[in-house]
Design a protein around this motif. Structure first.
Motif, PDB file in Angstrom:
ATOM      1  N   ASP A   1       0.738  -1.159  -0.069  1.00 52.50           N
ATOM      2  CA  ASP A   1       0.065  -0.036   0.079  1.00 52.50           C
ATOM      3  C   ASP A   1       0.861   1.220  -0.137  1.00 52.50           C
ATOM      4  OD1 ASP A   1      -2.327  -1.838   0.403  1.00 52.50           O
ATOM      5  OD2 ASP A   1      -1.755  -1.740   2.576  1.00 52.50           O
ATOM      6  N   LEU A   2       2.196   1.115  -0.403  1.00 54.83           N
ATOM      7  CA  LEU A   2       3.061   2.183  -0.046  1.00 54.83           C
ATOM      8  C   LEU A   2       2.782   3.299  -1.059  1.00 54.83           C
ATOM      9  CD1 LEU A   2       5.996   2.793   1.376  1.00 54.83           C
ATOM     10  CD2 LEU A   2       6.920   2.127  -1.044  1.00 54.83           C
ATOM     11  N   LEU A   3       1.986   3.388  -2.168  1.00 55.79           N
ATOM     12  CA  LEU A   3       2.044   4.431  -3.019  1.00 55.79           C
ATOM     13  C   LEU A   3       0.564   5.136  -3.012  1.00 55.79           C
ATOM     14  CD1 LEU A   3       4.214   3.276  -5.940  1.00 55.79           C
ATOM     15  CD2 LEU A   3       4.661   5.430  -4.425  1.00 55.79           C
ATOM     16  N   SER A  43      -8.174  -1.218  -2.730  1.00 55.43           N
ATOM     17  CA  SER A  43      -6.861  -1.821  -2.669  1.00 55.43           C
ATOM     18  C   SER A  43      -6.226  -1.703  -1.345  1.00 55.43           C
ATOM     19  CB  SER A  43      -6.082  -1.382  -3.506  1.00 55.43           C
ATOM     20  OG  SER A  43      -4.878  -1.854  -4.091  1.00 55.43           O
ATOM     21  N   ALA A  44      -6.238  -0.600  -0.870  1.00 56.91           N
ATOM     22  CA  ALA A  44      -5.640  -0.316   0.455  1.00 56.91           C
ATOM     23  C   ALA A  44      -6.178  -1.008   1.581  1.00 56.91           C
ATOM     24  CB  ALA A  44      -5.557   1.114   0.748  1.00 56.91           C
ATOM     25  N   ARG A  45      -7.687  -1.004   1.529  1.00 57.64           N
ATOM     26  CA  ARG A  45      -8.524  -1.794   2.406  1.00 57.64           C
ATOM     27  C   ARG A  45      -8.472  -3.285   2.564  1.00 57.64           C
ATOM     28  NH1 ARG A  45     -13.690  -0.862   0.672  1.00 57.64           N
ATOM     29  NH2 ARG A  45     -13.489   1.406   1.532  1.00 57.64           N
ATOM     30  N   GLY A  46      -8.196  -3.776   1.277  1.00 61.08           N
ATOM     31  CA  GLY A  46      -8.030  -5.346   1.147  1.00 61.08           C
ATOM     32  C   GLY A  46      -6.400  -5.635   1.138  1.00 61.08           C
ATOM     33  N   HIS A  47      -5.516  -4.583   0.927  1.00 61.23           N
ATOM     34  CA  HIS A  47      -4.024  -4.688   0.921  1.00 61.23           C
ATOM     35  C   HIS A  47      -3.820  -5.661  -0.214  1.00 61.23           C
ATOM     36  CE1 HIS A  47      -3.908  -3.019   4.805  1.00 61.23           C
ATOM     37  NE2 HIS A  47      -4.314  -4.105   5.441  1.00 61.23           N
ATOM     38  N   TRP A  48      -4.403  -5.250  -1.458  1.00 62.86           N
ATOM     39  CA  TRP A  48      -4.153  -6.073  -2.621  1.00 62.86           C
ATOM     40  C   TRP A  48      -2.895  -6.246  -3.067  1.00 62.86           C
ATOM     41  CZ3 TRP A  48      -9.292  -3.883  -5.766  1.00 62.86           C
ATOM     42  CH2 TRP A  48     -10.280  -4.415  -4.929  1.00 62.86           C
TER      43      TRP A  48
END
Length: 422
Positions: free
Chosen positions: A77-79, A139-144
């Motif tokens: 989730d870095l970016l 994406s961030a919520r699920g750490h995709w």
């Protein structure tokens, strides 16, 4: 494999729109504290990967545990902007992280780098801010972890209207990370329906009915990168799966220099990793060559000369990579204001890095054996992993065409046609 708990994003209150009217989500540059913070996390990940990197390479197994490690570290989730639930970092930091991990495991660094770039397609190709923000927030919520099936040298996919959606068929080779990712992104020209004739970019959950991982990756290097092919058999794609439309805009095309810049940093990381491991082996190497006049190989002037040459060349590549990593943040910050000239400038700069990082990475990963001796060729030592990885991946697209690209522009001002390789 375990590391310290992930770093949580800063509390910024309710999520709000992050993709501005200019289309960009990344602004400004990383400061020293941001780079140091995440490089430290990357070093922890690399240390955990180092424990069994040789065994994982030998087994050619899917890198499930390393991917969990990337999620747990917060790096996937870095970016993503902090207001959307991510870490809010910059591309300069991301490339430094990828390089750090590549010193130990280039396969995992590749999966992570591709995840960032494929995730970023929600911004580069996003139809509007709301859609892009939605993809990034989920994406961030699920750490995709994101992968792609874009390979332009594979046959085009069939994307035919079916009711309100589309039906996808075909196959793509070299879909790095797709077998372990959460999301697979791809694109195809729509036949019929509301999007007829347009190049549609869409993202599908890996477990979607009709998606099959071919498991056909068995190469000499990058063995832990899950780079097998993917087939699509009557996969239903809805409007909710659409990331955006590729309209040949200069900003959208900035993603490709980002991919090539990732490669340059990974090749540099491989060279740095090979040097570090070779230095450790050389220091432990017993005795010396009988003509050297010294007692240890570590004191042999020939050993010093070889290391001196390789370290110096690697440092030159590092200086160029660091410069371009900062410039990429400037390039993506332009958003829809990006011109064809802006895009060409970053493309050509990255092409120069691709040339020298390929040459130096291959030379370093090969020549370190000259100073570590025959004993370092043991399979258990794993020094060969660096060479096998860069030898495999450096064939992704012919570096000779990067040399031609740079030379043609230097002499005649020629800019190559925009593609997924240039």
């Amino acid at each position: 494999m375990t590391i310290a708990p992930p770093i949580s994003p800063a509390e910024t209150g309710p999520a709000e729109a992050s993709v501005a009217a200019d289309g960009s989500v990344w602004r400004g540059r990383a400061d020293a504290s941001e780079i140091a913070r995440w490089t430290t996390v990357a070093q922890g990940v690399a240390a955990a990967l180092a424990v069994d990197v040789v065994e994982r390479d030998r087994s050619n197994a899917l890198p499930d545990a390393p991917v969990h490690l990337l999620r747990d570290s917060g790096l996937v989730d870095l970016l993503v902007p902090s207001e959307l639930g991510g870490q809010g970092a910059h591309w300069e930091t991301a490339f430094a992280v990828a390089r750090t991990i590549a010193r130990v495991d280039a396969s995992v660094a590749q999966i992570l780098g591709y995840s960032w770039l494929n995730q970023a397609c929600a911004v580069f190709y996003g139809a509007d801010a709301e859609t892009a923000n939605g993809w990034l927030r989920r994406s961030a919520r699920g750490h995709w972890v994101w992968a792609d099936a874009f390979n332009p040298v594979s046959p085009d996919l069939s994307f035919v209207a079916d009711g309100d959606g589309y039906r996808l068929n075909g196959r793509k080779a070299f879909a790095t990370g797709a077998a372990v990712a959460d999301v697979v992104i791809s694109g195809a020209v729509a036949e019929g329906g509301a999007l007829d004739g347009q190049l549609v970019v869409f993202a599908l959950d890996r477990g979607r009915s009709g998606i099959r991982q071919l498991g056909d990756w068995d190469n000499i290097g990058y063995r832990a990168s899950a780079s097998g092919g993917v087939s699509f058999e009557d996969v239903i794609v809805t409007r909710d799966d659409v990331v955006g439309i590729d309209r040949d805009l200069p900003f959208s095309a900035v993603v490709t220099p980002g991919v090539q810049l990732l490669f340059g940093n990974i090749y540099l990381g491989i060279a740095e990793g090979a040097l570090a491991q070779a230095a450790e082996l050389a220091r432990k190497r017993p005795n010396s060559w009988f003509l050297s006049g010294v007692e240890r190989y570590a004191d042999d002037p020939v050993t010093h000369r070889v290391f001196g040459e390789l370290v110096s060349r690697t440092a030159a590549v590092e200086a160029l990579a660091d410069k371009l990593n900062r410039q990429y943040d400037d390039a993506v910050a332009l958003g829809h204001a990006t011109t064809a000239e802006d895009r060409a400038a970053i493309e050509l700069a990255v092409a120069r890095l691709k040339v020298v990082s390929t040459e130096v990475g291959l030379e370093v990963a090969s020549r370190v054996f000259e100073v570590t001796g025959a004993s370092s060729t043991k399979t258990a030592t794993g020094l060969d992993l660096h060479w096998r990885n860069i030898r495999t991946h450096s064939l992704h697209d012919p570096v000779d065409y990067k040399r031609i690209e740079v030379g043609a522009h230097f002499l005649n001002g020629t800019v190559q046609p925009v593609s997924l390789y240039t």
